[in-house]
Design an enzyme around this catalytic site. Structure first.
Site, mmCIF file in Angstrom:
data_model
loop_
_atom_site.group_PDB
_atom_site.id
_atom_site.type_symbol
_atom_site.label_atom_id
_atom_site.label_comp_id
_atom_site.label_asym_id
_atom_site.label_seq_id
_atom_site.Cartn_x
_atom_site.Cartn_y
_atom_site.Cartn_z
ATOM 1 N N ASP A 196 -6.474 8.467 10.095
ATOM 2 C CA ASP A 196 -5.164 8.061 10.572
ATOM 3 C C ASP A 196 -4.839 8.554 11.969
ATOM 4 O OD1 ASP A 196 -3.966 6.486 8.470
ATOM 5 O OD2 ASP A 196 -4.140 8.293 7.236
ATOM 6 N N GLU B 224 0.864 -1.185 0.000
ATOM 7 C CA GLU B 224 0.000 0.000 0.000
ATOM 8 C C GLU B 224 0.895 1.227 0.000
ATOM 9 O OE1 GLU B 224 -4.102 -1.373 2.234
ATOM 10 O OE2 GLU B 224 -2.907 0.257 3.045
#
Lengths: 607, 265
Positions: free
Chosen positions: B57, B46
């Site tokens: 995040d 990724e």
């Protein structure tokens, strides 16, 4: 009179429910051979699955069908109207009418003798649809006929006292042209489709343009292209749940009773309408009136929404609320309602803002809230909102996120609008009572845009000029401003698509304004939509202009406005000069300036 | 070519997919790390794009994004980085991990067509739920790219709809909250993954919070693979000084490789 509107050729359940949601007057199904042909059993199932609204009528379209068949289908599908779209004779229509309860419309395929043909159905047809016929198709061709002839058809239909719909080639792009011919009714099919399916946005635009009635947002929370739900999957179920709970309380009288009681007895609503007589006189132009949201409990309009959302949270069984705050006004409102309704409360606030608004931090803590210092990013409102969302993602099951502005993922912008539109509704009544008419213009400041949308919404369908004022900071020609609509481009922030101050790589830019409440790089999606529709005009005002207006209001009316509201005032003063003393301007005075004294003192020094 | 749809990727088990932030600490180093990860035996990578407001995040990836943005990294340069990595021999599937706004800033079609150009195989957009994904999904089909969807424990009634749309793999989010290390995981995951697998044959990979060998082992036993982000990004962050120093770089890269080998073993 506004024309009747018919959405025809609905060929799937999706098409059908979109038509219902659009609020259109007539919903048409084609039972004749056509690419849009549907089976009666499907229609029957759809209307059971999703009931249409009380004012809506179902139309079945047939082409040279047998009377028995039409009767059977009309009965099965509970049609209100049978539309004979072929070459059915007056005799057939007469027979049919004797056999059914519903109305019978006749389609006239436009040609030179079209109006003469209508005469033959006088006293028989209950309405007409004028369509274009081509060699190989019975209408639905998407081709328009010569619209200059519309008045002749309308005249004859009016003489017969029946409706007359214009069909063929009508679409969003040409609807304004069609409206110039003042048709009695409009029938659209391909013009509201995208890739062979009904398109919600086109339907909404069509309803808005034809009925001058405002339907946004659609079922996905979109205001035209704006709004929506751009959040991590973790929050999606919670938003769906919230939407359901919100729609349920919107139809719950006991909720509204409780809400209105709290607004009145706790917050002090209705807030007054005050004429700014001395200011108006000194300007020598339009008469300026102020909607006094500054007189609310806690000093601003924010409490209207905070009370409403907290009551909703309680009904949803959530005992913890979280909120983001910039200047601290929404944080104080959230902390206040948490105390009032026995909820625990966490307020996320940027480290920078905590320094600038020390007093409000103390106030929130005094009210029992936990203030959480946000140190990520620029350490202001945008980052506080990010952090609140991150916390929500982690604690989604027991936490209610109380958003303070008309931003965020659906249903927040709609919800905040509904809860804040008490401002506009009260204003409307008070203004008419005071002056016997509506104001000529309404002006409100816009950061995320909650006070503005609350004020504007009840006036959207009225003939009133609406103007939103953004913060130009040190000037929109500099990099230090918060003028999102003036300088931003389309983008996604905090869960919805709107205009956004961002760099070319799509990173959000820190805005600047002297007023913390307008210091936000995004704007509510509905404002983006209203701007693009041309319904609301957005202007900007600099720090300096706002400060000047603030002092003027202090000196001439004895009212200290919030610096945010002073932006709206500054523009109102400019505008008033251009207007006559007969004209009236209503300004939403969204909050009081006590919280800003420190900032003002710093800027003005010992003056 | 879409490597996520190749039989090689499809037939794997115990997949291991690391997340790295493009441009942290520099794009050249990111490419070196990617090649080392391939050497270590990872099954796909990724490739993170930094963004100013990364809502999904936690602090570790936020900080990595800030470091990358300070170096001028953006979505276009990140995509170009993969192109260069391919030129230098990277063969595993690559998934671009980006928030939606950078995609909109350049235009959906510009970005999706660039994926093809750079031989990126899929795209994952954490703030683009299925309801908003129609146009990007259409473009992904057109350019033969996989749009990777997230499924979470809180998806509930939405699970089936998402699972049926999934392509490449489905990213099962291990727990509520943002990315970052966790000590423990919900007991319901096992059942939820089984539920997802009942709707689809697409591999189901688990991510968020996986930082230890035991976690990897556990999730390999109940799913088709794991995704490790913050733990690795944190490790790379700690080696920043060495990675940017030509005399120490090779050792640092080897340590990163060792870190991953240890997780997989």
């Amino acid at each position: 009179m506004k024309p009747s509107l018919k959405f025809c050729g609905n060929r799937s359940y999706d098409d059908y429910y979109k038509a219902v949601d659009s609020g259109v007057d007539y919903i048409g199904f084609i039972f004749a051979q056509s690419k849009r042909q549907v089976h009666p059993n499907e229609v029957k199932q759809w209307i059971e699955q999703y009931p249409y609204k009380r004012n809506q009528r179902l139309v079945g379209v047939f082409v040279n069908e047998s009377i028995e068949k039409m009767i059977e289908i009309a009965h099965d599908c509970k049609l209100h109207v049978i539309q004979c779209h072929g070459i059915e004779s007056p005799k057939i229509l007469k027979e049919l009418k004797n056999e059914v309860d519903c109305l019978v419309f006749k389609t006239i395929h436009h040609h030179a003798k079209g109006v003469d043909l209508m005469l033959q159905y006088d006293d028989i047809a209950d309405g007409y649809v004028v369509d274009t016929k081509t060699e190989d198709s019975w209408g639905g061709t998407g081709i328009r006929f010569d619209w200059d002839t519309i008045p002749l058809y309308s005249q004859e239909a009016t003489r017969q006292c029946v409706p007359c719909f214009i069909a063929g080639g009508v679409k969003v792009e040409n609807i304004e042209g069609l409206l110039n011919f003042h048709p009695l009714g409009i029938d659209v099919s391909s013009g509201i489709e995208t890739e062979e399916q009904k398109d919600e946005r086109k339907m909404m635009d069509m309803v808005m343009k034809v009925k001058n009635s405002y339907q946004a947002p659609d079922s996905l929370g979109r205001f035209g292209a704006f709004g929506g739900r751009y959040v991590p999957e973790t929050l999606m179920y919670a938003l769906e749940e919230l939407e359901k709970a919100f729609e349920a309380v919107m139809n719950d009288e006991s909720y509204f009773k409780e809400l209105h009681r709290e607004w009145e007895r706790y917050s002090g609503r209705p807030t007054p309408l005050t004429k700014a007589g001395r200011v108006s006189e000194s300007i020598g132009g339009a008469q300026i009136y102020l909607k006094r949201e500054d007189l609310n409990h806690t000093g601003a309009h924010k409490i209207n929404n905070a009370i409403a959302q907290a009551l909703l949270a309680k009904r949803m069984g959530k005992d913890q609320i979280i909120a983001e705050t910039g200047a601290g006004q929404h944080g104080v409102a959230a902390a206040t309602v948490a105390a009032r309704y026995g909820l625990s409360c966490k307020v996320f606030m940027g480290e920078e803002d905590m320094k600038r608004q020390e007093l409000n931090v103390f106030r929130m803590r005094l009210l029992g809230a936990e203030v959480i210092k946000v140190t990520s990013g620029g350490k202001t409102l945008k980052d506080a909102t990010n952090e609140a969302i991150r916390y929500w993602v982690t604690n989604v099951n027991d936490t209610f996120y109380l958003i303070g502005s008309a931003v965020g993922p659906h249903p927040y912008p709609k919800m905040v609008r509904e809860f804040q539109s008490v401002i506009g509704r009260e204003s409307k009544n008070q203004f008419v009572e005071e002056t016997s008419k509506l104001p000529d213009e309404i002006i409100a400041c816009v950061g995320g845009g909650s006070n503005a949308i609350g004020m504007f919404y009840p006036f959207i369908e009225e003939n009133v000029r609406l103007t939103g004022i953004e913060a130009a900071g040190k000037g929109t020609e500099t990099t230090e401003h918060a003028a999102t609509l003036t300088k931003g481009v389309k983008g996604v922030l905090h869960g919805s698509l709107s205009y956004l101050l961002q760099d070319e790589s799509g990173n959000v830019i820190e805005p600047y304004s002297i007023s913390a409440g307008l210091d936000y790089p995004g704007i509510g999606p509905e404002h983006a939509y209203l701007r693009d529709l041309g319904r609301v005009t957005y202007e900007s005002i600099t720090d300096q202009e706002a400060l000047d207006a603030l002092q003027t209001l202090c000196q001439l009316e004895g009212i200290l406005p919030a610096i945010e509201s002073a932006h709206a005032l500054a523009f109102a003063f400019k505008r008033a000069k251009e207007l006559s003393t007969e004209d009236t301007i209503l300004v939403c005075l969204s909050g009081r300036g006590d919280k800003d004294v420190h900032t003002i003192q710093e800027v003005l020094g010992g003056e | 070519m879409n490597r996520l749809l190749s039989n090689e990727f499809k037939n794997k088990s115990n997949r291991f997919v690391p997340y790295i932030m493009a441009g942290d600490p520099s794009i050249d180093v990111t490419i070196d790390i990617a090649l080392a990860l391939e050497d270590a035996g990872v099954d796909a990578i990724e490739w993170g794009v930094p963004f100013s407001d990364p809502l999904a995040d936690g602090p570790v990836i936020q900080a990595a994004g800030e470091r990358a943005r300070d170096k001028g990294m953006n979505i276009i340069k990140a995509i170009d980085g993969v192109k260069e990595a391919r030129r230098r021999g990277l063969t595993v599937p690559v998934i671009l991990f980006t928030y939606i706004n950078p995609v909109l800033a350049y235009g959906e079609e510009v970005i999706i067509s660039k994926l093809k150009e750079a031989q990126i195989d899929g795209i994952l957009i954490p703030d683009l739920p299925i309801e908003e994904s129609e146009s990007i999904q259409r473009l992904c089909k057109q350019y033969d790219k996989s749009l990777i969807y997230l499924i979470t424990l809180s998806s509930k009634s939405r699970m089936e709809k998402i699972a049926r749309e999934g392509e490449g793999f489905l990213y099962f989010v291990s727990s509520l909250g943002v990315t970052g290390s966790r000590e423990s995981f919900s007991k319901q995951i096992d059942q939820s993954i089984n539920d997802v697998k009942s709707y689809t044959d697409v591999p189901v990979l688990v991510g968020f919070g996986i930082s230890k060998r035991e976690h990897v082992k556990y999730f390999h036993s109940i799913s088709d693979g794991v995704i490790v982000g913050s733990a690795l990004v944190n490790f790379i962050g700690e080696k920043k000084g060495a990675l940017l120093d030509s005399s120490q770089k090779e050792i640092a890269i080897n340590e990163i490789k060792g870190f991953v080998v240890e997780l997989i073993s």
